[in-house]
Design a protein around this motif. Structure first.
Motif, PDB file in Angstrom:
ATOM      1  N   ALA A  76       0.813  -1.219   0.000  1.00 40.55           N
ATOM      2  CA  ALA A  76       0.000   0.000   0.000  1.00 40.55           C
ATOM      3  C   ALA A  76       0.845   1.266   0.000  1.00 40.55           C
ATOM      4  O   ALA A  76       0.463   2.267  -0.611  1.00 40.55           O
ATOM      5  N   ASP A  77       2.011   1.247   0.663  1.00 41.07           N
ATOM      6  CA  ASP A  77       2.797   2.478   0.778  1.00 41.07           C
ATOM      7  C   ASP A  77       4.255   2.309   0.337  1.00 41.07           C
ATOM      8  O   ASP A  77       5.139   3.010   0.804  1.00 41.07           O
ATOM      9  N   CYS A  78       4.504   1.344  -0.544  1.00 43.12           N
ATOM     10  CA  CYS A  78       5.846   1.171  -1.101  1.00 43.12           C
ATOM     11  C   CYS A  78       5.723   0.556  -2.493  1.00 43.12           C
ATOM     12  O   CYS A  78       4.621   0.305  -2.970  1.00 43.12           O
ATOM     13  N   GLU A  79       6.865   0.307  -3.116  1.00 42.44           N
ATOM     14  CA  GLU A  79       6.860  -0.235  -4.483  1.00 42.44           C
ATOM     15  C   GLU A  79       6.476  -1.713  -4.538  1.00 42.44           C
ATOM     16  O   GLU A  79       6.114  -2.219  -5.592  1.00 42.44           O
ATOM     17  N   GLY A  80       6.597  -2.395  -3.454  1.00 42.90           N
ATOM     18  CA  GLY A  80       6.270  -3.819  -3.393  1.00 42.90           C
ATOM     19  C   GLY A  80       7.004  -4.472  -2.245  1.00 42.90           C
ATOM     20  O   GLY A  80       7.925  -3.889  -1.668  1.00 42.90           O
ATOM     21  N   ILE A  81       6.607  -5.671  -1.924  1.00 47.81           N
ATOM     22  CA  ILE A  81       7.257  -6.427  -0.848  1.00 47.81           C
ATOM     23  C   ILE A  81       7.913  -7.647  -1.482  1.00 47.81           C
ATOM     24  O   ILE A  81       7.234  -8.602  -1.874  1.00 47.81           O
ATOM     25  N   LYS A  82       9.247  -7.568  -1.609  1.00 44.13           N
ATOM     26  CA  LYS A  82       9.980  -8.719  -2.137  1.00 44.13           C
ATOM     27  C   LYS A  82       9.954  -9.790  -1.056  1.00 44.13           C
ATOM     28  O   LYS A  82      10.473  -9.608   0.041  1.00 44.13           O
ATOM     29  N   THR A  83       9.335 -10.910  -1.381  1.00 43.94           N
ATOM     30  CA  THR A  83       9.079 -11.955  -0.394  1.00 43.94           C
ATOM     31  C   THR A  83       9.780 -13.245  -0.801  1.00 43.94           C
ATOM     32  O   THR A  83       9.654 -13.686  -1.943  1.00 43.94           O
ATOM     33  N   THR A  84      10.496 -13.819   0.146  1.00 45.82           N
ATOM     34  CA  THR A  84      11.134 -15.121  -0.053  1.00 45.82           C
ATOM     35  C   THR A  84      10.666 -16.031   1.072  1.00 45.82           C
ATOM     36  O   THR A  84      10.861 -15.725   2.248  1.00 45.82           O
ATOM     37  N   LEU A  85      10.051 -17.150   0.699  1.00 49.24           N
ATOM     38  CA  LEU A  85       9.537 -18.116   1.661  1.00 49.24           C
ATOM     39  C   LEU A  85      10.234 -19.448   1.433  1.00 49.24           C
ATOM     40  O   LEU A  85      10.185 -19.996   0.331  1.00 49.24           O
ATOM     41  N   ASN A  86      10.905 -19.928   2.453  1.00 46.26           N
ATOM     42  CA  ASN A  86      11.532 -21.257   2.412  1.00 46.26           C
ATOM     43  C   ASN A  86      10.688 -22.224   3.223  1.00 46.26           C
ATOM     44  O   ASN A  86      10.535 -22.048   4.435  1.00 46.26           O
ATOM     45  N   LEU A  87      10.153 -23.222   2.548  1.00 44.32           N
ATOM     46  CA  LEU A  87       9.411 -24.294   3.221  1.00 44.32           C
ATOM     47  C   LEU A  87      10.344 -25.498   3.323  1.00 44.32           C
ATOM     48  O   LEU A  87      10.726 -26.085   2.308  1.00 44.32           O
ATOM     49  N   ASN A  88      10.749 -25.810   4.530  1.00 47.02           N
ATOM     50  CA  ASN A  88      11.661 -26.931   4.747  1.00 47.02           C
ATOM     51  C   ASN A  88      10.888 -28.236   4.850  1.00 47.02           C
ATOM     52  O   ASN A  88       9.723 -28.261   5.265  1.00 47.02           O
ATOM     53  N   LYS A  89      11.552 -29.335   4.525  1.00 53.18           N
ATOM     54  CA  LYS A  89      10.920 -30.660   4.575  1.00 53.18           C
ATOM     55  C   LYS A  89      10.516 -31.051   5.990  1.00 53.18           C
ATOM     56  O   LYS A  89       9.629 -31.875   6.169  1.00 53.18           O
ATOM     57  N   ASP A  90      11.147 -30.451   7.002  1.00 54.84           N
ATOM     58  CA  ASP A  90      10.810 -30.770   8.393  1.00 54.84           C
ATOM     59  C   ASP A  90       9.642 -29.933   8.913  1.00 54.84           C
ATOM     60  O   ASP A  90       9.418 -29.831  10.109  1.00 54.84           O
ATOM     61  N   SER A  91       8.890 -29.307   8.005  1.00 51.28           N
ATOM     62  CA  SER A  91       7.702 -28.497   8.312  1.00 51.28           C
ATOM     63  C   SER A  91       8.024 -27.174   8.998  1.00 51.28           C
ATOM     64  O   SER A  91       7.145 -26.549   9.586  1.00 51.28           O
ATOM     65  N   LEU A  92       9.273 -26.725   8.935  1.00 48.76           N
ATOM     66  CA  LEU A  92       9.645 -25.400   9.430  1.00 48.76           C
ATOM     67  C   LEU A  92       9.784 -24.467   8.239  1.00 48.76           C
ATOM     68  O   LEU A  92      10.034 -24.905   7.122  1.00 48.76           O
ATOM     69  N   PHE A  93       9.589 -23.168   8.487  1.00 51.93           N
ATOM     70  CA  PHE A  93       9.728 -22.197   7.407  1.00 51.93           C
ATOM     71  C   PHE A  93      10.524 -20.986   7.885  1.00 51.93           C
ATOM     72  O   PHE A  93      10.624 -20.715   9.083  1.00 51.93           O
TER      73      PHE A  93
END
Length: 155
Positions: A65-82
């Motif tokens: 809403a108030d910036c150019e965008g949110i560069k998002t990186t999501l790591n989903l690990n095999k052990d169900s942690l992120f």
């Protein structure tokens, strides 16, 4: 009296013959076959948890809403942690936030369960083949002109 007995015997014979009507037996047999075929149908148990390889790194630049965008990186690990990294682009002072927690899958929805101070935050994604679609706060797909901006792609 003999006439009455004869009539009763004929009526009984007709009743018995009607019960043994081959047309009715075929119908009953066809109905039974339909019933058993419905029971023997396999149930489709496929969902995101058992059909997709969800573990991996996903990236996308989500609307802000108030910036150019949110560069998002999501790591989903095999052990169900992120781990989740969110970088707010176009801000005068750089703003980046890192968070972590556990991810769970129910049907085709991934829910992030954040650690500690962010535990009340709710983030959900619809899972697809090598893509995640960010869902709104109610867990529904985002629609409208910006809908395609809420997609993250697996690297």
């Amino acid at each position: 009296m003999n006439r009455t007995l004869v009539m009763m015997a004929i009526a009984a014979s007709l009743s018995i013959a009607a019960c043994n009507d081959p047309g009715k037996q075929e119908t009953a047999t066809a109905d039974n076959a339909a019933d058993t075929s419905a029971v023997s149908q396999p149930v489709d148990m496929h969902n995101a948890a058992n059909s997709l390889d969800l573990a991996g790194e996903y990236e996308g630049t989500l609307p802000c809403a108030d910036c150019e965008g949110i560069k998002t990186t999501l790591n989903l690990n095999k052990d169900s942690l992120f781990t989740l990294k969110e970088e707010y682009l176009g801000k005068k002072s750089p703003a980046a936030f890192n968070s972590k927690g556990k991810w769970v899958v129910h049907k085709n929805t991934i829910t992030l369960q954040f650690d500690k101070e962010l535990q009340d935050r709710r983030v959900q994604y619809k899972a697809g083949e090598n893509k995640l679609w960010l869902l709104d706060q109610e867990g529904k797909e985002i629609t409208g002109t910006l809908a395609d901006k809420y997609i993250m792609t697996k690297k």
